[in-house]
Design a protein around this motif. Structure first.
Motif, PDB file in Angstrom:
ATOM      1  N   VAL A 220       0.842  -1.195   0.000  1.00 49.58           N
ATOM      2  CA  VAL A 220       0.000   0.000   0.000  1.00 49.58           C
ATOM      3  C   VAL A 220       0.882   1.251   0.000  1.00 49.58           C
ATOM      4  O   VAL A 220       1.805   1.375   0.801  1.00 49.58           O
ATOM      5  CB  VAL A 220      -0.925   0.006   1.236  1.00 49.58           C
ATOM      6  N   GLY A 221       0.579   2.199  -0.898  1.00 46.37           N
ATOM      7  CA  GLY A 221       1.386   3.407  -0.977  1.00 46.37           C
ATOM      8  C   GLY A 221       2.794   3.095  -1.431  1.00 46.37           C
ATOM      9  O   GLY A 221       3.775   3.499  -0.822  1.00 46.37           O
ATOM     10  N   CYS A 222       2.907   2.401  -2.547  1.00 46.96           N
ATOM     11  CA  CYS A 222       4.196   1.832  -2.976  1.00 46.96           C
ATOM     12  C   CYS A 222       5.213   2.869  -3.425  1.00 46.96           C
ATOM     13  O   CYS A 222       6.400   2.574  -3.489  1.00 46.96           O
ATOM     14  CB  CYS A 222       3.966   0.820  -4.093  1.00 46.96           C
ATOM     15  N   GLY A 223       4.763   4.094  -3.756  1.00 47.69           N
ATOM     16  CA  GLY A 223       5.711   5.105  -4.210  1.00 47.69           C
ATOM     17  C   GLY A 223       6.459   4.638  -5.451  1.00 47.69           C
ATOM     18  O   GLY A 223       5.908   3.935  -6.298  1.00 47.69           O
ATOM     19  N   PRO A 224       7.742   4.984  -5.569  1.00 47.74           N
ATOM     20  CA  PRO A 224       8.484   4.643  -6.788  1.00 47.74           C
ATOM     21  C   PRO A 224       8.904   3.186  -6.895  1.00 47.74           C
ATOM     22  O   PRO A 224       9.569   2.810  -7.855  1.00 47.74           O
ATOM     23  CB  PRO A 224       9.705   5.561  -6.724  1.00 47.74           C
ATOM     24  N   GLY A 225       8.532   2.348  -5.925  1.00 48.33           N
ATOM     25  CA  GLY A 225       8.609   0.908  -6.126  1.00 48.33           C
ATOM     26  C   GLY A 225       9.875   0.192  -5.711  1.00 48.33           C
ATOM     27  O   GLY A 225      10.029  -0.994  -6.005  1.00 48.33           O
TER      28      GLY A 225
ATOM     29  N   ALA B  19       0.915  -3.748  -6.094  1.00 42.91           N
ATOM     30  CA  ALA B  19       1.392  -2.449  -5.622  1.00 42.91           C
ATOM     31  C   ALA B  19       0.345  -1.392  -5.929  1.00 42.91           C
ATOM     32  O   ALA B  19      -0.067  -1.239  -7.082  1.00 42.91           O
ATOM     33  CB  ALA B  19       2.714  -2.103  -6.302  1.00 42.91           C
ATOM     34  N   VAL B  20      -0.091  -0.669  -4.902  1.00 44.71           N
ATOM     35  CA  VAL B  20      -1.106   0.361  -5.089  1.00 44.71           C
ATOM     36  C   VAL B  20      -0.610   1.693  -4.552  1.00 44.71           C
ATOM     37  O   VAL B  20       0.184   1.755  -3.622  1.00 44.71           O
ATOM     38  CB  VAL B  20      -2.442  -0.017  -4.416  1.00 44.71           C
ATOM     39  N   ASP B  21      -1.104   2.760  -5.173  1.00 45.30           N
ATOM     40  CA  ASP B  21      -0.784   4.113  -4.738  1.00 45.30           C
ATOM     41  C   ASP B  21      -1.937   5.006  -5.159  1.00 45.30           C
ATOM     42  O   ASP B  21      -2.681   4.675  -6.093  1.00 45.30           O
ATOM     43  CB  ASP B  21       0.534   4.589  -5.359  1.00 45.30           C
TER      44      ASP B  21
ATOM     45  N   ALA C 185      -5.354   3.164  -5.934  1.00 42.15           N
ATOM     46  CA  ALA C 185      -6.233   2.748  -4.846  1.00 42.15           C
ATOM     47  C   ALA C 185      -6.241   3.771  -3.719  1.00 42.15           C
ATOM     48  O   ALA C 185      -5.259   4.490  -3.499  1.00 42.15           O
ATOM     49  CB  ALA C 185      -5.807   1.393  -4.298  1.00 42.15           C
ATOM     50  N   ASP C 186      -7.348   3.817  -3.004  1.00 44.03           N
ATOM     51  CA  ASP C 186      -7.509   4.588  -1.771  1.00 44.03           C
ATOM     52  C   ASP C 186      -7.501   3.586  -0.624  1.00 44.03           C
ATOM     53  O   ASP C 186      -8.343   2.684  -0.570  1.00 44.03           O
ATOM     54  CB  ASP C 186      -8.837   5.351  -1.813  1.00 44.03           C
ATOM     55  N   VAL C 187      -6.553   3.707   0.290  1.00 47.27           N
ATOM     56  CA  VAL C 187      -6.425   2.731   1.371  1.00 47.27           C
ATOM     57  C   VAL C 187      -7.644   2.711   2.274  1.00 47.27           C
ATOM     58  O   VAL C 187      -7.896   1.725   2.970  1.00 47.27           O
ATOM     59  CB  VAL C 187      -5.140   3.004   2.194  1.00 47.27           C
TER      60      VAL C 187
ATOM     61  N   ALA D 134      -8.155   3.007   7.651  1.00 49.59           N
ATOM     62  CA  ALA D 134      -7.204   2.415   6.708  1.00 49.59           C
ATOM     63  C   ALA D 134      -6.737   1.050   7.203  1.00 49.59           C
ATOM     64  O   ALA D 134      -6.670   0.081   6.432  1.00 49.59           O
ATOM     65  CB  ALA D 134      -6.021   3.352   6.516  1.00 49.59           C
ATOM     66  N   LEU D 135      -6.410   0.948   8.468  1.00 48.59           N
ATOM     67  CA  LEU D 135      -5.968  -0.336   9.025  1.00 48.59           C
ATOM     68  C   LEU D 135      -7.091  -1.373   9.008  1.00 48.59           C
ATOM     69  O   LEU D 135      -6.836  -2.565   8.797  1.00 48.59           O
ATOM     70  CB  LEU D 135      -5.445  -0.135  10.443  1.00 48.59           C
ATOM     71  N   ARG D 136      -8.313  -0.939   9.208  1.00 48.73           N
ATOM     72  CA  ARG D 136      -9.442  -1.888   9.113  1.00 48.73           C
ATOM     73  C   ARG D 136      -9.547  -2.448   7.701  1.00 48.73           C
ATOM     74  O   ARG D 136      -9.825  -3.640   7.509  1.00 48.73           O
ATOM     75  CB  ARG D 136     -10.747  -1.190   9.501  1.00 48.73           C
ATOM     76  N   GLU D 137      -9.358  -1.594   6.708  1.00 48.46           N
ATOM     77  CA  GLU D 137      -9.390  -2.052   5.321  1.00 48.46           C
ATOM     78  C   GLU D 137      -8.229  -3.009   5.041  1.00 48.46           C
ATOM     79  O   GLU D 137      -8.402  -4.031   4.366  1.00 48.46           O
ATOM     80  CB  GLU D 137      -9.328  -0.862   4.362  1.00 48.46           C
ATOM     81  N   MET D 138      -7.058  -2.679   5.539  1.00 51.55           N
ATOM     82  CA  MET D 138      -5.904  -3.558   5.359  1.00 51.55           C
ATOM     83  C   MET D 138      -6.169  -4.911   6.019  1.00 51.55           C
ATOM     84  O   MET D 138      -5.799  -5.958   5.475  1.00 51.55           O
ATOM     85  CB  MET D 138      -4.659  -2.892   5.928  1.00 51.55           C
ATOM     86  N   ARG D 139      -6.805  -4.891   7.162  1.00 49.99           N
ATOM     87  CA  ARG D 139      -7.169  -6.140   7.860  1.00 49.99           C
ATOM     88  C   ARG D 139      -8.198  -6.927   7.066  1.00 49.99           C
ATOM     89  O   ARG D 139      -8.123  -8.153   6.946  1.00 49.99           O
ATOM     90  CB  ARG D 139      -7.715  -5.797   9.247  1.00 49.99           C
TER      91      ARG D 139
END
Length: 269
Positions: free
Chosen positions: A45-50, A67-69, A95-97, A125-130
Motif C-alpha cells: 500500500v502506498g508503494c511510491g516509486p517501487g 502495488a497500489v498508490d 487505490a484509496d487505502v 485504513a488499518l481496518r481495510e488492510m485487515r
C-alpha cells in the motif's frame, strides 16, 4: 466523514522521490522480512516509486505483489523500477487505502511504509488492510515520528523546521507523529495480536549528511510542501529560504548527526 488526505504533504518533487528511491526492504521493512517466503500474495500500500515493492517481489516469487498508490503517475515510475529489476510478478493499481477494491482475504501480507501518517483516517485504513488480509496473514505498518527526530548540533532553525512541517502536515489532515500511535491505531482497528517495535535511520557520514540535508533544503523551497507552507499562511518564502540554508549549514558540519525513529506494528489476522 473520514477522507484520504486531499494533498499529499510532500508531493512528488524530485527531492522527495530521491528520498523514496533510497528505501529498500532491508532499510525500511526489516521487521517484516522474517514473515516473507516464496509463494505469498502481498499487497504493498502506498508503494511510491517501487524500490521496496521490487524487493518484496523478489522475496515472495513466484508469489505476486500488488502495488497500489493514490497517484497514477507514481505507479508509472514504480512500474519502471520493477521492470528494471526484471520482476514479472508485480501488478499495479490506483487505490484509496480507506476503500480498497479487493475482496476479503485476498492477500497473505498487507504492507504500508510511511503511509498512515498521511491519511485522513488511519484506523479506517488499518481496518481495510485487515479486511483484505486472509486469516493467518499479517498486516505490517511502519511510520516515522517527527516529534521524536533528534539531531546534533542543535539548531533553532531546524527546530523551527520541525514545528513548521508538523503544522503543515496536520493542516492536510495527517499525523506527522504517527510512529508512536501505530499500536493504538491497530488496537482501535480491531487487531489483538500486535507486535510493536521501533527502528531508526541514522545519517552521520559526510555522504549521508550531504544527501539528507540536501534533499530537505530542496524540499523546503521547491516542493508541494513549500507551496502548502506559504499558501496556508504557515511561513513566508523568506523563512523557507532561511530554513533551507540552515539545512545546508548543518549538513556541512563534520560533527552533525541525525536520527529518524520509526514505529512499527506487525499485526496477525
Amino acid at each position: 466523514m473520514a477522507r484520504e488526505t486531499a494533498v499529499y504533504t510532500h508531493g512528488h518533487h524530485e527531492s522527495v522521490l530521491r528520498s523514496h528511491r533510497w528505501r529498500t526492504a532491508a532499510n525500511s521493512a526489516a521487521y517484516l522480512l522474517p514473515e516473507l517466503r516464496s509463494g505469498l500474495y502481498v499487497l504493498d500500500v502506498g508503494c511510491g516509486p517501487g524500490t521496496i515493492t521490487a524487493d518484496l517481489a523478489e522475496l515472495v516469487a513466484p508469489g505476486t505483489v500488488t502495488a497500489v498508490d493514490a497517484a497514477a503517475d507514481v505507479l508509472e515510475r514504480a512500474a519502471e523500477t520493477v521492470a528494471a529489476r526484471g520482476a514479472d510478478n508485480v501488478r499495479f493499481a490506483v487505490a484509496d487505502v480507506h476503500a480498497l477494491d479487493f475482496p476479503d482475504g485476498s492477500f497473505d501480507v498487507v504492507h504500508a511504509h510511511q503511509v498512515l501518517q498521511h491519511v485522513g483516517d488511519p484506523v479506517r485504513a488499518l481496518r481495510e488492510m485487515r479486511r483484505v488480509c486472509r486469516p493467518g496473514g499479517v498486516v505490517a505498518a511502519r511510520d516515522s515520528d517527527y516529534g521524536a527526530f533528534t539531531w546534533f548540533p542543535s539548531s533553532p532553525e531546524l527546530e523551527g523546521w520541525r514545528e513548521l512541517y508538523r503544522r503543515v502536515a496536520r493542516a492536510n489532515g495527517g499525523e506527522p507523529d504517527a510512529g508512536r500511535r501505530l499500536r493504538s491505531w491497530a488496537r482501535r482497528a480491531g487487531f489483538t495480536d500486535i507486535t510493536s517495535t521501533a527502528t531508526a535511520w541514522c545519517f552521520a557520514t559526510p555522504e549521508e549528511r550531504a544527501w539528507w540535508s540536501g534533499l530537505w533544503a530542496e524540499r523546503t523551497t521547491a516542493s508541494v510542501y513549500a507551496e502548502l507552507a506559504v499558501s496556508g499562511g504557515h511561513a513566508s518564502e523568506a523563512r523557507l529560504t532561511g530554513i533551507a540554508e540552515a539545512w545546508r549549514v548543518w549538513g556541512a558540519d563534520p560533527d552533525a548527526w541525525f536520527m529518524v525513529p520509526h514505529g512499527e506494528v506487525l499485526c496477525r489476522v
